[in-house]
Scaffold this motif. Structure first.
Motif, PDB file in Angstrom:
ATOM      1  N   ALA A  21      -0.293  -2.665  -6.150  1.00 30.78           N
ATOM      2  CA  ALA A  21       0.491  -3.639  -5.564  1.00 30.78           C
ATOM      3  C   ALA A  21       1.150  -3.102  -4.360  1.00 30.78           C
ATOM      4  CB  ALA A  21       1.504  -4.399  -6.487  1.00 30.78           C
ATOM      5  N   ALA A  22       1.944  -1.999  -4.603  1.00 29.82           N
ATOM      6  CA  ALA A  22       2.622  -1.359  -3.575  1.00 29.82           C
ATOM      7  C   ALA A  22       1.647  -0.889  -2.354  1.00 29.82           C
ATOM      8  CB  ALA A  22       3.398  -0.228  -4.097  1.00 29.82           C
ATOM      9  N   ARG A  25       0.471  -4.050  -0.656  1.00 30.92           N
ATOM     10  CA  ARG A  25       1.445  -4.636   0.295  1.00 30.92           C
ATOM     11  C   ARG A  25       1.664  -3.620   1.534  1.00 30.92           C
ATOM     12  NH1 ARG A  25       3.481  -8.959   2.275  1.00 30.92           N
ATOM     13  NH2 ARG A  25       5.936  -8.733   2.349  1.00 30.92           N
ATOM     14  N   VAL A  52       8.032  -4.432  -4.428  1.00 30.69           N
ATOM     15  CA  VAL A  52       7.524  -4.677  -5.575  1.00 30.69           C
ATOM     16  C   VAL A  52       8.320  -4.309  -6.873  1.00 30.69           C
ATOM     17  CG1 VAL A  52       5.564  -3.691  -6.975  1.00 30.69           C
ATOM     18  CG2 VAL A  52       5.108  -4.184  -4.615  1.00 30.69           C
TER      19      VAL A  52
END
Length: 63
Positions: A21-22, A25, A52
């Protein structure tokens, strides 16, 4: 805060999921040329990780 180390240490969820996710992003922020990057000394990954870990964004992995 440059990188959310305390949140990383205390995180008890799926480490692959939060890392993914990081990473995604970070890519989004860099492609959008988000103005928050400059406020974070140009550190895209730490900005994404903070977003996050502090639940500023929602994420989920698709099957």
């Amino acid at each position: 805060m440059i990188f959310p180390l305390e949140e990383l240490i205390e995180y008890d969820g799926n480490m692959y999921e939060i890392t993914s996710a990081a990473s995604r992003r970070s890519y989004q922020l860099s492609m959008l040329k988000d103005p928050d990057i400059e406020d974070n000394d140009g550190k895209v990954v730490s900005l994404a990780a903070r977003q996050v870990f502090t639940d500023q964004i929602d994420f989920h992995l698709e099957d």
